[in-house]
Every structure is written in C-alpha cells, then in structure tokens.
Write a protein that holds these residues in place. Structure first.
Motif, short mmCIF file in Angstrom:
data_model
loop_
_atom_site.label_atom_id
_atom_site.label_comp_id
_atom_site.label_asym_id
_atom_site.label_seq_id
_atom_site.Cartn_x
_atom_site.Cartn_y
_atom_site.Cartn_z
N MET A 451 0.83 -1.21 0.00
CA MET A 451 0.00 0.00 0.00
C MET A 451 0.87 1.26 0.00
O MET A 451 0.60 2.22 -0.73
CB MET A 451 -0.92 0.00 1.22
CG MET A 451 -1.96 -1.10 1.26
SD MET A 451 -3.13 -1.00 -0.13
CE MET A 451 -2.49 -2.33 -1.20
N LEU A 452 1.92 1.25 0.81
CA LEU A 452 2.82 2.41 0.88
C LEU A 452 3.60 2.60 -0.41
O LEU A 452 3.96 3.73 -0.76
CB LEU A 452 3.79 2.25 2.05
CG LEU A 452 3.18 2.36 3.46
CD1 LEU A 452 4.23 2.04 4.52
CD2 LEU A 452 2.62 3.77 3.68
N THR A 453 3.87 1.49 -1.12
CA THR A 453 4.59 1.58 -2.39
C THR A 453 3.82 2.42 -3.39
O THR A 453 4.40 3.24 -4.12
CB THR A 453 4.85 0.18 -2.95
OG1 THR A 453 5.69 -0.56 -2.05
CG2 THR A 453 5.55 0.25 -4.31
N ILE A 454 2.52 2.21 -3.46
CA ILE A 454 1.68 2.97 -4.39
C ILE A 454 1.77 4.46 -4.07
O ILE A 454 1.93 5.30 -4.97
CB ILE A 454 0.22 2.48 -4.31
CG1 ILE A 454 0.15 1.01 -4.73
CG2 ILE A 454 -0.68 3.34 -5.20
CD1 ILE A 454 -1.22 0.39 -4.55
N LEU A 455 1.70 4.80 -2.79
CA LEU A 455 1.77 6.20 -2.38
C LEU A 455 3.16 6.78 -2.65
O LEU A 455 3.30 7.93 -3.08
CB LEU A 455 1.44 6.33 -0.89
CG LEU A 455 0.03 5.88 -0.47
CD1 LEU A 455 -0.11 5.99 1.05
CD2 LEU A 455 -1.03 6.73 -1.16
N THR A 456 4.21 5.96 -2.41
CA THR A 456 5.58 6.42 -2.62
C THR A 456 5.86 6.68 -4.09
O THR A 456 6.51 7.67 -4.44
CB THR A 456 6.58 5.37 -2.09
OG1 THR A 456 6.32 5.13 -0.71
CG2 THR A 456 8.02 5.86 -2.25
N CYS A 457 5.35 5.81 -4.96
CA CYS A 457 5.56 5.98 -6.40
C CYS A 457 4.91 7.27 -6.89
O CYS A 457 5.41 7.91 -7.82
CB CYS A 457 5.00 4.79 -7.16
SG CYS A 457 5.96 3.28 -6.97
N LEU A 458 3.80 7.65 -6.28
CA LEU A 458 3.12 8.87 -6.69
C LEU A 458 3.95 10.12 -6.37
O LEU A 458 3.80 11.16 -7.01
CB LEU A 458 1.75 8.97 -6.01
CG LEU A 458 0.73 7.90 -6.43
CD1 LEU A 458 -0.55 8.05 -5.62
CD2 LEU A 458 0.42 8.00 -7.91
N LYS A 459 4.83 10.01 -5.36
CA LYS A 459 5.66 11.16 -4.99
C LYS A 459 6.83 11.37 -5.96
O LYS A 459 7.37 12.47 -6.06
CB LYS A 459 6.22 10.97 -3.57
CG LYS A 459 5.11 10.99 -2.50
CD LYS A 459 5.73 10.81 -1.12
CE LYS A 459 4.65 10.82 -0.04
NZ LYS A 459 5.22 10.61 1.31
N LYS A 460 7.26 10.28 -6.61
CA LYS A 460 8.29 10.36 -7.66
C LYS A 460 9.57 11.03 -7.18
O LYS A 460 10.10 11.91 -7.80
CB LYS A 460 7.75 11.13 -8.88
CG LYS A 460 6.44 10.63 -9.43
CD LYS A 460 5.94 11.51 -10.52
CE LYS A 460 4.56 11.07 -11.02
NZ LYS A 460 4.03 11.95 -12.06
N SER A 461 10.07 10.61 -6.01
CA SER A 461 11.26 11.25 -5.48
C SER A 461 12.44 10.29 -5.44
O SER A 461 12.27 9.08 -5.35
CB SER A 461 11.00 11.75 -4.05
OG SER A 461 10.66 10.67 -3.21
N ASN A 462 13.65 10.84 -5.51
CA ASN A 462 14.91 10.09 -5.36
C ASN A 462 15.15 9.04 -6.44
O ASN A 462 15.95 8.14 -6.26
CB ASN A 462 14.95 9.38 -3.99
CG ASN A 462 14.94 10.36 -2.86
OD1 ASN A 462 15.25 11.54 -3.04
ND2 ASN A 462 14.55 9.90 -1.67
N THR A 463 14.45 9.12 -7.56
CA THR A 463 14.65 8.15 -8.63
C THR A 463 15.00 8.89 -9.90
O THR A 463 14.27 9.77 -10.34
CB THR A 463 13.38 7.31 -8.85
OG1 THR A 463 13.00 6.73 -7.62
CG2 THR A 463 13.65 6.21 -9.86
N TYR A 464 16.18 8.50 -10.49
CA TYR A 464 16.63 9.21 -11.69
C TYR A 464 16.72 8.23 -12.86
O TYR A 464 17.00 7.06 -12.67
CB TYR A 464 18.02 9.84 -11.46
CG TYR A 464 18.14 10.56 -10.14
CD1 TYR A 464 17.21 11.54 -9.77
CD2 TYR A 464 19.14 10.21 -9.24
CE1 TYR A 464 17.32 12.20 -8.56
CE2 TYR A 464 19.25 10.88 -8.02
CZ TYR A 464 18.34 11.87 -7.69
OH TYR A 464 18.45 12.49 -6.49
#
Length: 464
Positions: A451-464
């Motif tokens: 569940m937290l993964t879905i929310l984290t992916c929406l933030k789109k942070s720290n990934t290049y």
C-alpha cells in the motif's frame, strides 16, 4: 541417565485454551447462523466447517498467532487475527470455486458465518486484554520483578515491561555493584547485587532478569548458583540478543540444544504462505498491467534503438546469481563487474526511460521474476553484483539481506531510502531497514508495504 534437552521452546501457558476458544467461536458461529435461519445441519455444512477449522488453524500456526512473544504487542495480535481470517477466507473461497458443483450452500449463510466468527474471535481477545490490564492496575496477583544489571540492555528491558500492563509485573528496581558514574544516564539503582540475592531469598522478589554484560560470564554463573537456593524465576538476557540475533530460534539436534543467530524468517509453512502471496499478487499484477506492458514495449521500440527488456545480474536468495528483468531505460546495457548507478541528469537515460524510471515503471517486468520464483513482490531490493561485493566488506550484516528473496519493493524503499546510494551512510540506512523487514516479516507487513509503495511511487522522489 538418558540425556534430555536443557531448553524447551517457549509458548504461552494458555496456548491450548486460546486455540480451543478460536475453534469454538468458528464452530458455534456456524451453528448459530444455521439455527437463526431455521436451516438443517447437513453433511455439506459439517464438511465445510471441518475444512474451515483445518485451514484456520494452519494459517494461525503459520502466522504465529499463538506465540508468547505477542504478549505486550496487542495491536500486532489484532492485526494478525485480521490477516489470519483474510488468508483463510481467500483459501476457502478458492476451494469453494474448485468444488463449485459439489456443495450447494447459501452465500448469505457463509458470509454471516465468516463475519460472526471473526467478530467473536476478535472480541474475546479484546476482553481478555482489558481484563489483564484492569487486574494489573488494581494490583491483583502482581508479581514483584527486579532487574539485576543497570545496563543499556536492562534499560531496554524496563522500557518494554513498563509499556505492558497486562504482564502483571510490579517493578522493584535495578540492582548493580557499579558506581553511579559508570551507569547509563537515567537509571537509578536501589542497591547492590548482594542485597538483591538476599531479597530474593527472603521472598521479596518473584521474577529476576539478569542483564549483566555477556563478558561477566563467571559473575553471572556465581549469581545463578546463589539464586538456586530461592524460588525466584530467573531469566538471563544477553546484550547480543537485542541487536545481533535475527529470528533467534531454539532448536534441538539430537540431544544437543542450539540457538539460531542468523536465520530466514520463512520456516516451514511460512515458505508456502510467502510463495502463495507472491504468485497471487504477481498474477493479478501481470493480468491488470498487460495493456501497460504492451504500450511501454511499443513506445520503447519507437523512441530509441535497442531491445525492450534488459537483464541485470543480481544476487538472489542465498547469494545465488539471478537475472532481473527491466524495461530498458538507457542507451547502454551495463551489467558488468563495474556498474555506475544512475544519477540526476544522467546522459545515459533516454527521454522515455526517464519517464519510466521516475514512475518506477521500468521495474514492472520483475513480476515475471516473481512468478518464476527468483524474486518476491516484497523484500530487500537487489543490488548490482559489484555493489554487493563492495558493500559486504564495509557494512556489518550486509549479506543477511540474502536470507530472503529480493523484492520489487521493500521497507527501505517506502521509508525514503530508494534511488541513488552515493554515500556509505545511505547504503547503511537501506541495509538497516532491510534487516528490520526481515526481522519483523509477516503477511500483514507485506500488505502494508504494498500500500505504501503505491503512495511512494506517486511522490516520484529520489529516482533518476
């Protein structure tokens, strides 16, 4: 005399009663529903009830619902009950679909039975917990408990006990021979060790926890010998147990006792539970995401030359090399001994590849890795082989990550430790969170991470 095992695997003294209560709740809930609807208890109902009892008990044992370590973690108990009922319902539903033509039972009866069973099992635990707390606050049957050793281990133990009213302990205090300036800050010692032993002999202490450093082995043995002339329950809490033991478990090899220090959390039926979770989630994901797979594949072919999929060598379970699938997001295909992590504004990343990486869509083919058994949906993220060889020399317990299968997502990623690890501190924090996941693993924890993964992916942070 025939030698016997010194140690026994600990369990709650009421474990049999707890199981009996749960099975009784499930059975009588069905009887109540049938009688309330003026139905007859047919052979089909009996077969379904017996199947439900077996499945429930199997899942409950697999998720350690009745283990004594759950004392003091009441919220975890309730979450485990929920997980057990959900897992049991899914399995029973699958069995029902498979035997669709064999049983003809009204759906409203089964639904009401499920809800009634869950509610009753949930309720008796709440009532028991509240009764234990009330008894403790009223001072009923409290046991006088002391800690011998004003150490950091003792402080941690006291912190745990002070937050568990249901244990029924009346804390006497800390005993230690050391001077005040050698003790951890905030700890108050009421007397020395000799006084503690005398108090124990005089019946002023019921339970004693010894938390002296493991280096004081001779002193501990001497204290235990002196306490043998008392009726006090004595426990030794070694300091290394609190930090270095991963899924410590007592086992017997013939007549020899052994304590596991590093061990996978997936033992016995838990292996099947974890694999069932992986197959179910990956199949659902692949089916639902199939249009996305096709769209990404077509776009990759149209926007840049090269293959659609990219295979990277990674360490899997027990450090074995596996090939991890990804959608290609770069103009290069690096999978050699030396791999450079992607950084901000990395020129190797294509325009469409940047979009895939920013939204973690390049990881989607790894659901096929999960289906094949090389990976799990949830677990420590796999690192490049070269990075593994580098960091295993720099970070203590680094390779313990490989006691479980690597995952598409993990506790470190949803806790903010995803993306580039350009410093040793960042990698240490990631490993710390990975090891915490392994130590605390449960089906419920996996669902939380998803569940937290879905929310984290929406933030789109720290990934290049």
């Amino acid at each position: 005399m025939k030698p016997v095992n010194t140690f026994k695997v600990s369990s709650d003294n009421y474990y049999f009663i707890y199981r009996f209560l749960d099975l009784s709740c499930i059975t009588f809930s069905l009887v109540f529903v049938i009688n309330s609807n003026s139905l007859e208890m047919t052979q089909d109902y009996i077969i379904v009830a017996l199947t439900a009892l077996v499945v429930f008990l199997y899942i409950a044992e697999a998720l350690d619902l009745y283990q004594c370590w759950r004392v003091g973690r009441f919220i975890t108990v309730l979450m485990t009950v929920i997980a057990v009922f959900i897992s049991s319902f899914i399995i029973l539903f699958g069995i029902g679909v498979w035997l669709e033509n064999s049983f003809h039972l009204p759906s409203y009866v089964l639904n009401t039975w499920f809800f009634g069973s869950f509610l009753s099992c949930f309720t008796w635990r709440i009532l028991k917990h509240q009764w234990s707390v009330v008894r403790s606050k009223l001072g009923i049957n409290l046991r006088k408990m002391a800690i011998l050793g004003a150490t950091s281990t003792g402080a941690n133990l006291y912190h745990e006990i002070s937050h568990c009213d249901e244990l029924g302990f009346d804390f006497v205090g800390f005993f230690d021979d050391r001077e005040t300036d050698r003790l951890p800050k905030g700890l108050t010692v009421i007397s020395d060790i000799s006084t503690c032993i005398n108090d124990a002999k005089n019946g002023e202490i019921d339970i004693l926890f010894i938390t002296l450093p493991i280096s004081a082995e001779k002193r501990i043995a001497e204290i235990i010998n002196l306490l043998s002339d008392t009726t006090v329950d004595v426990y030794v809490v070694p300091a290394f147990m609190l930090s270095d033991v991963m899924h410590g478990r007592l086992t017997h090899i013939g007549q020899i006792d052994a304590l596991s220090i590093f061990e996978s959390p997936y033992l016995g039926s838990k292996i099947l539970l974890k694999r069932f979770e992986d197959i179910a989630v990956s199949l659902i994901a692949i089916i639902l995401l199939s249009p996305v797979y096709i769209l990404i594949a077509i776009t990759l072919k149209l926007t840049s030359p090269g293959p659609i999929l990219f295979k990277q060598s990674r360490y899997g379970l027990r450090g074995e090399i596996i090939s991890v699938l990804k959608f290609r997001s770069m103009t290069v295909m690096e999978s050699d001994e030396k791999v450079k992590q992607a950084t901000r504004d990395d020129k190797r990343v294509t325009a469409f590849g940047a979009f895939l990486r920013r939204n973690s869509l390049d990881e989607l083919p790894q659901f096929f890795n999960v289906l094949m058994g090389d990976m799990s949906v949830v677990g420590p993220r796999p690192h490049a082989v070269s990075h593994n060889e580098e960091y295993r020399k720099l970070i203590q317990f680094y390779m313990l990550r490989h006691h479980v299968k690597p995952g598409i997502t993990g506790w470190a990623q949803v806790s903010g430790w995803r993306g580039e690890t350009d410093t040793l501190d960042k990698m240490q924090k990631r490993v710390e969170f990975d090891l915490y996941y392994i130590l605390q693993w449960s089906i419920w924890f996996d669902l939380k991470i998803l569940m937290l993964t879905i929310l984290t992916c929406l933030k789109k942070s720290n990934t290049y």
